[in-house]
Scaffold this motif. Sequence first.
Motif, short mmCIF file in Angstrom:
data_model
loop_
_atom_site.label_atom_id
_atom_site.label_comp_id
_atom_site.label_asym_id
_atom_site.label_seq_id
_atom_site.Cartn_x
_atom_site.Cartn_y
_atom_site.Cartn_z
N LEU A 112 0.89 -1.16 0.00
CA LEU A 112 0.00 0.00 0.00
C LEU A 112 0.92 1.21 0.00
O LEU A 112 1.66 1.43 0.96
N GLU A 113 0.94 1.97 -1.12
CA GLU A 113 1.92 3.03 -1.27
C GLU A 113 1.33 4.24 -1.98
O GLU A 113 0.30 4.14 -2.65
N ARG A 114 2.03 5.36 -1.85
CA ARG A 114 1.59 6.59 -2.51
C ARG A 114 1.46 6.37 -4.01
O ARG A 114 2.30 5.72 -4.62
N GLY A 115 0.37 6.88 -4.58
CA GLY A 115 0.14 6.73 -6.00
C GLY A 115 -0.46 5.39 -6.38
O GLY A 115 -0.72 5.13 -7.54
N GLY A 116 -0.70 4.54 -5.39
CA GLY A 116 -1.25 3.21 -5.66
C GLY A 116 -2.32 2.86 -4.64
O GLY A 116 -3.04 3.73 -4.12
N ASN A 117 -2.43 1.59 -4.33
CA ASN A 117 -3.40 1.13 -3.34
C ASN A 117 -3.02 1.70 -1.97
O ASN A 117 -1.83 1.82 -1.65
N HIS A 118 -4.03 2.02 -1.16
CA HIS A 118 -3.76 2.65 0.13
C HIS A 118 -4.96 2.54 1.06
O HIS A 118 -6.04 2.11 0.66
N ILE A 119 -4.74 2.96 2.29
CA ILE A 119 -5.80 3.07 3.29
C ILE A 119 -6.23 4.54 3.30
O ILE A 119 -5.39 5.44 3.29
N MET A 120 -7.53 4.79 3.33
CA MET A 120 -8.05 6.17 3.33
C MET A 120 -8.81 6.42 4.62
O MET A 120 -9.73 5.68 4.97
N PHE A 121 -8.40 7.47 5.34
CA PHE A 121 -9.05 7.89 6.58
C PHE A 121 -9.83 9.17 6.27
O PHE A 121 -9.23 10.19 5.93
N MET A 122 -11.14 9.12 6.38
CA MET A 122 -11.99 10.28 6.08
C MET A 122 -12.51 10.87 7.40
O MET A 122 -12.62 10.16 8.41
N GLN A 123 -12.89 12.13 7.36
CA GLN A 123 -13.49 12.82 8.51
C GLN A 123 -12.73 12.53 9.80
O GLN A 123 -13.28 11.98 10.77
N LEU A 124 -11.46 12.92 9.81
CA LEU A 124 -10.61 12.69 10.98
C LEU A 124 -11.18 13.35 12.23
O LEU A 124 -11.64 14.51 12.17
N LYS A 125 -11.15 12.65 13.33
CA LYS A 125 -11.61 13.21 14.60
C LYS A 125 -10.57 14.18 15.16
O LYS A 125 -10.89 15.05 15.95
N GLN A 126 -9.32 13.98 14.77
CA GLN A 126 -8.21 14.86 15.14
C GLN A 126 -7.15 14.75 14.06
O GLN A 126 -7.10 13.76 13.34
N LYS A 127 -6.32 15.77 13.94
CA LYS A 127 -5.24 15.75 12.95
C LYS A 127 -3.93 15.44 13.68
O LYS A 127 -3.41 16.29 14.40
N PRO A 128 -3.41 14.24 13.48
CA PRO A 128 -2.15 13.92 14.14
C PRO A 128 -1.00 14.72 13.53
O PRO A 128 -1.04 15.07 12.35
N LYS A 129 -0.02 15.02 14.35
CA LYS A 129 1.13 15.81 13.90
C LYS A 129 2.34 14.91 13.69
O LYS A 129 2.43 13.82 14.25
#
Length: 162
Positions: A112-129
């Motif tokens: 799972l890599e940039r520009g290809g298959n990946h995990i998508m996190f929508m509507q984040l409850k918080q933005k990790p730094k």
Amino acid sequence: MNRRTTSLSAFSAIAVAAALTLTGCSSDSGSDAPAKADAGKPQLKVSGAFMPQPVMDMAGGFLTITNTGDTADKLTSVTSVISDDVSLHETKNQKMQPVKSFDVPANGELKLERGGNHIMFMQLKQKPKQGEKVAIELHFEKSDAIKVDLPVEAPNHNPKQH
């Protein structure tokens, strides 16, 4: 001692020896049980996991799942406390689209890599730094779930470019 007592004592000794021998054999074959139990099962390991620091209320997750087993598996979902809407996405013709699962081939890997298959996190409850970690759990068709901490990297982090 009469002849009958001697015969019974000899018989008892033989019976005890036979029982000990059988017990020894069964414990030897029992030691192969874990190896046999693992035979035919996927053997999964996760490496290279990361999440670029999100700049909006969504983020991507990237990692490699290596399967050293002789049986294929499927990554069917991902869960995380950071979002109630986590999905698997593929990229085809430069367009992202959700998919139900990804194959993890026997004696192979799922990247799972940039520009290809990946995990998508929508509507984040918080933005990790950058520098923090995001806990996720990978769920599979055959294997037990695997918990992974995704280190949060710079927004433009791409291991392929290093």
